[in-house]
Design a protein around this motif. Structure first.
Motif, short mmCIF file in Angstrom:
data_model
loop_
_atom_site.label_atom_id
_atom_site.label_comp_id
_atom_site.label_asym_id
_atom_site.label_seq_id
_atom_site.Cartn_x
_atom_site.Cartn_y
_atom_site.Cartn_z
N GLN B 291 5.01 12.36 -9.89
CA GLN B 291 4.51 12.37 -11.30
C GLN B 291 5.01 11.02 -11.95
O GLN B 291 5.99 10.22 -11.74
CB GLN B 291 5.53 13.36 -12.06
CG GLN B 291 5.05 14.88 -11.56
CD GLN B 291 3.73 15.11 -11.93
OE1 GLN B 291 2.94 14.53 -12.72
NE2 GLN B 291 3.20 16.13 -11.07
N PRO B 292 4.36 10.61 -13.11
CA PRO B 292 3.09 10.95 -13.36
C PRO B 292 1.96 10.85 -12.64
O PRO B 292 2.06 9.95 -11.71
CB PRO B 292 2.65 9.97 -14.66
CG PRO B 292 3.65 8.60 -14.49
CD PRO B 292 4.67 9.16 -13.60
N ARG B 293 0.86 11.46 -12.71
CA ARG B 293 -0.13 11.66 -11.83
C ARG B 293 -0.84 10.07 -11.52
O ARG B 293 -0.81 9.49 -12.56
CB ARG B 293 -1.49 12.53 -12.10
CG ARG B 293 -0.90 14.02 -12.20
CD ARG B 293 -0.89 14.59 -10.72
NE ARG B 293 -2.15 14.28 -10.15
CZ ARG B 293 -3.16 15.08 -9.93
NH1 ARG B 293 -3.10 16.06 -10.93
NH2 ARG B 293 -4.07 14.95 -9.44
N LYS B 294 -1.27 9.71 -10.23
CA LYS B 294 -1.47 8.32 -9.95
C LYS B 294 -2.89 8.44 -9.77
O LYS B 294 -3.75 9.37 -9.27
CB LYS B 294 -0.82 7.79 -8.97
CG LYS B 294 0.56 7.81 -8.92
CD LYS B 294 1.20 7.17 -9.84
CE LYS B 294 2.80 7.19 -10.09
NZ LYS B 294 3.28 6.44 -11.40
N SER B 295 -3.67 7.18 -9.97
CA SER B 295 -4.97 6.88 -9.46
C SER B 295 -4.70 6.02 -8.16
O SER B 295 -4.05 5.41 -7.96
CB SER B 295 -5.94 6.27 -10.60
OG SER B 295 -5.21 4.92 -10.62
N TYR B 296 -5.94 6.51 -7.21
CA TYR B 296 -5.84 5.89 -6.06
C TYR B 296 -7.18 4.94 -5.90
O TYR B 296 -8.10 5.16 -6.41
CB TYR B 296 -5.74 6.65 -4.88
CG TYR B 296 -4.74 7.62 -5.33
CD1 TYR B 296 -3.07 7.29 -4.89
CD2 TYR B 296 -4.96 8.79 -5.75
CE1 TYR B 296 -2.35 8.05 -5.05
CE2 TYR B 296 -3.86 9.76 -6.17
CZ TYR B 296 -2.56 9.60 -5.69
OH TYR B 296 -1.63 10.36 -6.00
N GLY B 297 -7.20 3.84 -4.93
CA GLY B 297 -8.23 3.22 -4.99
C GLY B 297 -8.10 2.14 -3.79
O GLY B 297 -6.85 2.05 -3.45
N PRO B 298 -9.24 1.37 -3.20
CA PRO B 298 -8.82 0.68 -2.19
C PRO B 298 -8.31 -0.83 -2.30
O PRO B 298 -7.76 -1.31 -1.37
CB PRO B 298 -10.36 0.48 -1.47
CG PRO B 298 -11.15 0.69 -2.59
CD PRO B 298 -10.61 1.67 -3.72
N GLN B 299 -8.36 -1.27 -3.65
CA GLN B 299 -7.57 -2.63 -3.94
C GLN B 299 -6.19 -2.64 -3.80
O GLN B 299 -5.29 -1.74 -4.68
CB GLN B 299 -8.18 -3.09 -5.24
CG GLN B 299 -9.64 -3.01 -5.29
CD GLN B 299 -10.17 -4.11 -4.29
OE1 GLN B 299 -9.32 -5.03 -3.69
NE2 GLN B 299 -11.59 -3.97 -4.14
N THR B 300 -5.61 -2.85 -2.81
CA THR B 300 -4.10 -2.77 -2.56
C THR B 300 -3.56 -4.26 -2.40
O THR B 300 -4.03 -5.25 -2.17
CB THR B 300 -3.99 -2.18 -1.01
OG1 THR B 300 -4.88 -1.08 -0.81
CG2 THR B 300 -2.48 -1.91 -0.75
N ALA B 301 -2.17 -4.15 -3.10
CA ALA B 301 -1.51 -5.23 -3.22
C ALA B 301 -0.09 -5.04 -2.38
O ALA B 301 0.47 -3.97 -2.47
CB ALA B 301 -0.95 -5.68 -4.44
N ILE B 302 0.40 -5.60 -1.46
CA ILE B 302 1.64 -5.60 -0.46
C ILE B 302 2.56 -6.51 -0.78
O ILE B 302 2.20 -7.59 -1.20
CB ILE B 302 1.13 -5.39 0.80
CG1 ILE B 302 0.24 -4.51 1.17
CG2 ILE B 302 2.32 -5.51 1.69
CD1 ILE B 302 -0.04 -4.38 2.80
N ILE B 303 3.93 -6.13 -1.56
CA ILE B 303 4.87 -6.84 -1.52
C ILE B 303 5.78 -6.70 -0.57
O ILE B 303 6.00 -5.82 0.12
CB ILE B 303 5.73 -6.47 -3.07
CG1 ILE B 303 4.83 -6.73 -4.06
CG2 ILE B 303 6.87 -7.64 -3.24
CD1 ILE B 303 5.00 -6.17 -5.14
N THR B 304 6.31 -8.21 0.06
CA THR B 304 7.23 -7.84 1.22
C THR B 304 8.44 -9.18 1.08
O THR B 304 8.12 -10.10 0.61
CB THR B 304 6.41 -8.21 2.49
OG1 THR B 304 7.39 -7.93 3.76
CG2 THR B 304 5.56 -9.45 2.75
N ASN B 305 9.40 -8.89 1.91
CA ASN B 305 10.30 -9.80 1.91
C ASN B 305 10.61 -10.43 3.44
O ASN B 305 11.44 -11.16 4.05
CB ASN B 305 11.88 -9.24 1.61
CG ASN B 305 12.67 -8.54 2.56
OD1 ASN B 305 11.72 -7.66 3.23
ND2 ASN B 305 13.83 -7.91 2.32
N ALA B 306 9.34 -9.93 4.31
CA ALA B 306 9.33 -10.57 5.50
C ALA B 306 8.00 -10.62 5.71
O ALA B 306 7.11 -9.75 6.11
CB ALA B 306 9.77 -9.18 6.49
N GLY B 307 7.59 -11.99 6.11
CA GLY B 307 6.12 -12.53 6.62
C GLY B 307 5.57 -11.59 7.75
O GLY B 307 4.40 -11.31 7.45
N GLY B 308 6.22 -11.58 8.84
CA GLY B 308 5.55 -11.04 9.99
C GLY B 308 5.20 -9.58 9.77
O GLY B 308 4.07 -9.07 9.94
#
Lengths: 692, 692
Positions: B291-308
């Motif tokens: 909650q709250p209800r989410k919308s989904y879709g193919p456009q994705t962003a990834i945040i990472t603290n490790a490159g590999g």
């Protein structure tokens, strides 16, 4: 490169220790002390000359009268070079540079200088820009890890520091231990190859695991894997499948053989266990770290106290190439005698929701003794009468006394927690979901199968041409002219010298001679051959399916007319044999940056790219038939639904010859032969390109 | 069937309570009390007449003057029937039979009797052989569950009791709640369809989740899913893919369209979210319960603290059909202003190993505001400076103020435990490994894409034949004769009546007439037509590729000779148009036990089974083009590498007509048209079988 003193140093110095215990240098010093290192420990700090953390500190490495076996450097990158000089003076044997600030931020020159200096003085160098190294059996933790990993049977080598920390954190929770834990960093010195070579016969290593981001000496790595993987499993996670695929798809033939396919083929053929995610790597290592060592194989038995979960697992077994055959009749009889009437005796063995620990025990005991079964998966859902901890203990006991791989999946939350905690404490493989368990069991079963079916001999290619030297000269000539591909004439000459089957073809200006030639072939193609006529089809200057003298005459006259109208000089008419009733295949050679020359075979013709029906192999090819049989066109060539089989032997001969050609002339970087027409008795090369 | 009083009873009776609190009846009574049920609670025990667990107990249901809204039966199976009689007398509205001992152990007659009695008296029946039902929002737990599930937004319905217990156990650990939790048992009365129908508009239900082992009213289920899934996601796990595939492969055409493919197509087209393992189901529900209800879709962003780990996730995103495009230029500029110089700004966003919580906060805040991004995955590995709990809190805050789906994967063991515990407490989606997170995000992205691209209109088939009645009579006649397939003559007649394109063909005895006919076609096939000549090729009585008068004459004379030698009576010579330069396709109709008639399209000819290049759709077909385009042959028909496109429109017309034929004559169970030859302007039916 001998790494003996690296793995078993008698003295360690840490450059960059200080009174501040939160600094990396001091953390590493503390780790060395905490790991129980038995040799001499020295701290280096230009401003100090006493003790830090109870260890002797000197101002400079050169102040030591004896050479250090290992020096760990943890000072800012720009000061590292002078420490290396000191190490050279000291005759230090091994160096770990923890410090960052080199290639990874563009300081390539600095890294190269250091690399060269170490190499010149036979100093083994780990890093720079790494977490360090931990050798639990040697009581040495020369890294800034949090906590001390347990001694164990896994030699873990990673090119990513973050992956190291995640792995250590996970392993400590799962009670999984390591023989060696090595962070490669920028790989200026010691590489995965050096480690694999040095520890191949080390008795503390039973499993190798690599996380690699770049892999430059592919061929060497492969041949080491090939040798070692027969006794010690080698697990490899090498990300970049999508990136490599994207890069590869920029070139035309490349898109047919994306590098990751080459990578997969290479690792699989060499006998490595390639995994594609951290979950897979962690899961596989969990199984491989289990003691006593287990054998894996595709024949799987599943025990469950929930029918539906059993059916789900049947689906997932199939996906993971595991065989869920019914147990032997003897086993079924035995199971019947201990299980309730409603139990399911085919595989999965459904011991019904009210099963207590003793029923699990009885079933496991019986399956354990069935020699047709390779691996056992025990599923448990928390029902009213389920005895979670007791059942976990029973699985433990069974696993201790069996070489079968017994894996558990207790499904739920707090209701199964006690069992899961027990498994973790005892280092027994447990997965929260059957899908994870079956995935990992499937990976190991495939590894085992490949090991069992490995072909150890190579086909003996003896395809010789008397003209090799002459051809070589011509190819080198083309090369020196800066040509990107060999001229068609030279290609034809090479094919002829190697006795490759091409369509019969000749150029004529006189109709009588042409007709005589035409009578020697079944069906022909007629076209204009002239230096001026580059785009033959544009001129409607090609006639296909010429199978009667009448058609031949008509085509000949028409082409003569065209030649006259166009005013072509030196024009002749090419009469070429047309190959009928053939299957179109493609044969290619590419040069992979990591693994060298690879061969591609598959469905050819204009639909190659739609079909995506190709297989790749790294040269030398072990089995040409296997390459053919991996494709759908291969299945078709063998004859489908009453069709006569096509000429596999001539096709294999062609593939062998192509391998021989690129072996004889290594400057040929790639070959694109599309189509090779395979009839009932021939494999005919129609369009052949050779790229330098 | 109205289930209002079932979901909101004012009075509940439990048949089978006793002083022994360990018995199921008492456990259920206790659960009803503990769940805070506000209505009247009565225990039934023939030997008691006082109080159990503080609740009034009577000896028999009939002793009550008022009808019970709900009666829960927990006594041995053999006594159940008489209790049902009592319920009928009492005018009970709803019954849950917990007791086992019915169909599942072969007591089909007993179950049928009970089923019939309930149906006759409009009593809603849940079970038998189930765990019961829990309606947390109505404060009613009429089951023998361990503990009380939290109220939530998921209506969970399961045909497996074991799956129920595993789900409850898991959900309680993950703090996931339910609107309804229903164990279907043997489904003698209430089915998944009744529940879906009754709760479609219930405001407490935001998500439906089904675990189904059998699904008999497929079409009804589908049309409900179709309607409801536009507003409420419907998750379905239906095991048996492998079993069904095995069963289906026993029949020839079946092997081309295994039932699971039909199932997948059916659910996907209706808009359901089909999952294939418990891990997938649990994972999807974890996201959908947020909650709250989410919308989904193919456009994705990834945040990472490790490159590999980022690169690994790129690979996995591709596998799961997620798009990892670079963020918008504005977003990149903003990111640049808050991230260190070494950060990776393309997707994955690599915020570098020394990232503290504030850097995560800055990056998430910026990506949250980028309208081109649908979902965000936050990866964290435990580094020296990583602030695990702080980062988890930041993700929580971001998730609360965004409709983007924000998923986390904190990778490791004890080092990330605090963050994971926080996520569980706050009911935020967390996955131990990025591979799990991306799998689930991919599943939901596909669901969302299908929802967005759903074609709501059906093609308007208006293919009429004036002869429908006459044909019907003939087909019924064949049926009444016990024929398994329609005679070829009748098939040809049907094709003609529906104006299907067949090769021109006629039988001749006189050469002049035959020659005139031959002149009207390009290339012909000549063969003997005689009741005596069944296996024409055995007699070498077929001539192909007849394209000149000369060849025609030769073939004619040869066949006449054969007729003479063989002594065939009433023989004639069939001259048939030969279709050249055509692509072979297959078109089939099958009848699926669950979903009725399905259409199959794909690569035809003798390689159909090697190619395995087929797509299936359930009738009525929404888009014939889509069916074609799902196959490789479809791609080829559109024209590859300069080839002229083949005749898609006539092909679609043929497919429409085939749908019309099986709609007009539903007794035709299957059709096997292989090949349908598609040329540049025609789609010609060459071999057509109709099976009754």
């Amino acid at each position: 490169m001998s790494l003996d003193s690296f793995f078993h140093p008698n003295s360690v110095a840490v450059v960059g220790v200080s009174e501040n215990t939160k600094k990396l240098g001091s953390i590493i010093l503390q780790n060395i002390i905490d790991s129980g290192f038995q040799g001499e420990i020295t701290g280096i700090n230009p401003k100090s000359d006493g003790e830090i953390l109870g260890q002797k500190v000197i101002q400079n490495i050169t102040k030591s009268n004896t050479p250090f076996d290992l020096v760990v450097i943890v000072i800012p990158g720009k000061y590292v070079e002078s420490v290396i000089e000191d190490c050279i003076t000291n005759k230090t044997k091994n160096i770990i540079i923890i410090s960052a600030g080199f290639k990874e931020v563009g300081n390539t020159a600095l890294e190269n200088t250091i690399q060269k200096k170490c190499a010149q003085h036979q100093i083994n160098l780990l890093g720079p820009n790494c977490l360090g190294a931990i050798f639990p059996h040697a009581n040495l933790n020369a890294s800034f890890s949090d906590g001390q990993p347990k001694p164990g049977n896994i030699c873990f080598v990673s090119q990513s520091g973050a992956f190291c920390t995640a792995m250590l954190d996970w392993a400590s929770e799962k009670e999984i231990g390591f023989s060696h834990f090595i962070s490669l960093g920028n790989k200026a010195g010691i590489s995965e190859i050096d480690i694999l070579q040095s520890l191949a016969d080390d008795p503390t290593v039973e499993v190798f695991a690599f996380y690699l981001e770049s892999n430059t000496q592919g061929k060497n790595f492969l041949s080491l894997i090939e040798k070692i993987s027969t006794t010690k499993p080698i697990v490899i996670l090498e990300p970049g499948r999508s990136v490599k695929a994207a890069a590869a798809s920029s070139s035309h033939t490349g898109s047919l053989a994306p590098n990751f396919k080459v990578l997969e083929t290479a690792y699989a053929e060499a006998g490595a266990i390639q995994v594609f995610s951290m979950r897979e790597m962690f899961g596989v290592l969990q199984l491989l770290s289990t003691q006593p060592r287990k054998s894996y194989g595709p024949q799987t038995a599943i025990i469950t106290n929930a029918g539906g979960v059993g059916v789900l697992s049947t689906d997932l077994s199939e996906l993971n190439h595991l065989n869920l055959e019914a147990p032997s009749p003897q086993t079924i009889t035995k199971l019947k005698s201990v299980l309730p009437a409603e139990a399911g005796l085919t595989n999965p063995i459904d011991i019904i929701g009210d099963a207590r620990a003793d029923r699990y025990a009885n079933a496991i005991e019986i399956l354990k003794d069935d020699p047709t079964i390779d691996q056992i998966l025990v599923l448990l859902t928390p029902q009213r009468t389920t005895e979670v901890l007791e059942t976990a203990k029973i699985i433990h006991a069974a696993s201790q006394s069996s070489d079968k791989n017994i894996v558990s999946s207790f499904i739920g939350g707090s209701g199964v927690q006690k069992g899961i905690q027990y498994f973790e404490k005892e280092n027994l493989p447990h997965f929260n979901f059957p899908s994870d368990a079956l995935k990992v069991m499937g990976i190991l079963a495939q590894y085992e199968s490949r090991k069992r079916n490995k072909s150890t001999t190579l086909p003996d290619l003896q395809i010789l041409t008397p003209d090799k030297e002459a051809l070589l000269e011509k190819i080198e000539d083309a090369q020196s002219q800066g040509l990107k591909s060999l001229p068609q004439e030279l290609v034809d000459q090479i094919l002829d010298c190697y006795q490759m089957d091409k369509p019969k073809s000749q150029n004529f200006t006189k109709i009588e001679e042409a007709l005589t030639f035409f009578q020697s072939i079944d069906t022909g193609v007629l076209k204009i051959s002239s230096p001026d006529a580059l785009h033959k089809t544009d001129l409607k200057g090609v006639f296909l399916n010429i199978d009667t003298e009448e058609k031949f005459m008509a085509a000949w006259n028409n082409l003569q007319e065209s030649i006259k109208i166009s005013g072509f000089k030196n024009a002749s008419i090419q009469v070429q044999e047309q190959i009928l009733n053939a299957k179109e295949t493609i044969l290619g050679i590419n040069t992979d940056p990591t693994f060298g020359k690879v061969m591609l075979f598959g469905s050819g013709g204009i639909y190659t790219e739609v079909m995506k029906d190709t297989a790749v192999g790294i040269l030398p090819i072990r089995s040409f038939s296997k390459l053919i049989n991996q494709t759908k066109i291969g299945e078709i060539l063998h004859g489908v639904r009453g069709e006569k089989p096509r000429a596999i032997e001539p096709l294999i001969k062609t593939m062998e010859t192509v391998e021989q050609i690129v072996t004889d002339f290594p400057m040929i970087q790639s070959i694109d032969a599309n189509p090779i027409l395979v009839t009932e008795d021939r494999a005919v090369c129609v369009d052949f390109k050779m790229i330098l």
